[in-house]
Design an enzyme around this catalytic site. Structure first.
Site, PDB file in Angstrom:
ATOM      1  N   GLY A  90       0.842  -1.197   0.000  1.00 40.10           N
ATOM      2  CA  GLY A  90       0.000   0.000   0.000  1.00 40.10           C
ATOM      3  C   GLY A  90       0.871   1.238   0.000  1.00 40.10           C
ATOM      4  O   GLY A  90       2.008   1.220  -0.469  1.00 40.10           O
ATOM      5  N   CYS A  91       0.359   2.303   0.537  1.00 44.78           N
ATOM      6  CA  CYS A  91       1.094   3.564   0.599  1.00 44.78           C
ATOM      7  C   CYS A  91       2.400   3.380   1.368  1.00 44.78           C
ATOM      8  O   CYS A  91       2.405   2.906   2.493  1.00 44.78           O
ATOM      9  CB  CYS A  91       0.228   4.629   1.269  1.00 44.78           C
ATOM     10  SG  CYS A  91       1.101   6.181   1.536  1.00 44.78           S
ATOM     11  N   PHE A  92       3.511   3.774   0.757  1.00 47.27           N
ATOM     12  CA  PHE A  92       4.795   3.526   1.413  1.00 47.27           C
ATOM     13  C   PHE A  92       4.959   4.272   2.723  1.00 47.27           C
ATOM     14  O   PHE A  92       5.698   3.841   3.590  1.00 47.27           O
ATOM     15  CB  PHE A  92       5.986   3.748   0.497  1.00 47.27           C
ATOM     16  CG  PHE A  92       6.055   5.028  -0.299  1.00 47.27           C
ATOM     17  CD1 PHE A  92       5.495   6.213   0.118  1.00 47.27           C
ATOM     18  CD2 PHE A  92       6.727   5.022  -1.510  1.00 47.27           C
ATOM     19  CE1 PHE A  92       5.599   7.374  -0.637  1.00 47.27           C
ATOM     20  CE2 PHE A  92       6.848   6.173  -2.277  1.00 47.27           C
ATOM     21  CZ  PHE A  92       6.274   7.347  -1.833  1.00 47.27           C
TER      22      PHE A  92
END
Length: 152
Positions: free
Chosen positions: A47-49
């Site tokens: 997902g979002c880093f």
């Protein structure tokens, strides 16, 4: 192992509340792990880093967690291009760790316990697109074997 479970519980407490009707699941320790010496590197996408980095930077034994891109061409590795979802990149985090304090298998357990839900194809929560897919980018054959054993 007790420290790892406390770490997972503490990190889970930082995440969003469970969705109504969802039951928490205990993710077992890996059945196979690897032995490494010195400083080692793991690369995970989930997902979002920023979220992935936020989890791992608080884990005992992790030296650094750095957000970036993996899976595409170096020429396309920038936020604006990757955000379009057509570069082949996933938002990923490079984790430098001390194997004397935490193993690769334990990092995988955190990935599957806290960091992401592998049942969400090309998304994590509100973030959608191929750049938010779940992926493991092994840095050695031993890591690839441990990850495959953990998943299967």
């Amino acid at each position: 192992m007790r420290i790892l479970l406390k770490t997972i519980a503490a990190i889970a407490a930082l995440s969003l509340p469970a969705i109504a009707g969802e039951e928490p699941r205990a993710i077992p320790a890996p059945s196979a792990d690897i032995s490494e010496t010195g400083t080692a590197t793991a690369i995970f996408a989930g997902g979002c880093f920023w979220g992935v980095q936020g989890v791992y930077q608080h884990v005992d034994g992790v030296i650094s967690a750095t957000s970036g891109y993996a899976g595409g061409s170096q020429a396309d590795a920038n936020y604006r291009t990757v955000s379009g979802g057509r570069t082949g990149h996933a938002e990923a985090v490079r984790i430098e760790y001390d194997p004397a304090k935490i193993s690769y298998g334990e990092l995988l357990q955190i990935l599957f316990s806290v960091v992401h839900d592998p049942t969400q194809l090309n998304r994590q929560g509100p973030d959608t697109g191929t750049q938010y897919r779940s992926a493991i980018f092994p840095t050695s054959d031993a890591q690839a074997g441990a990850a495959k054993a953990y998943i299967c």
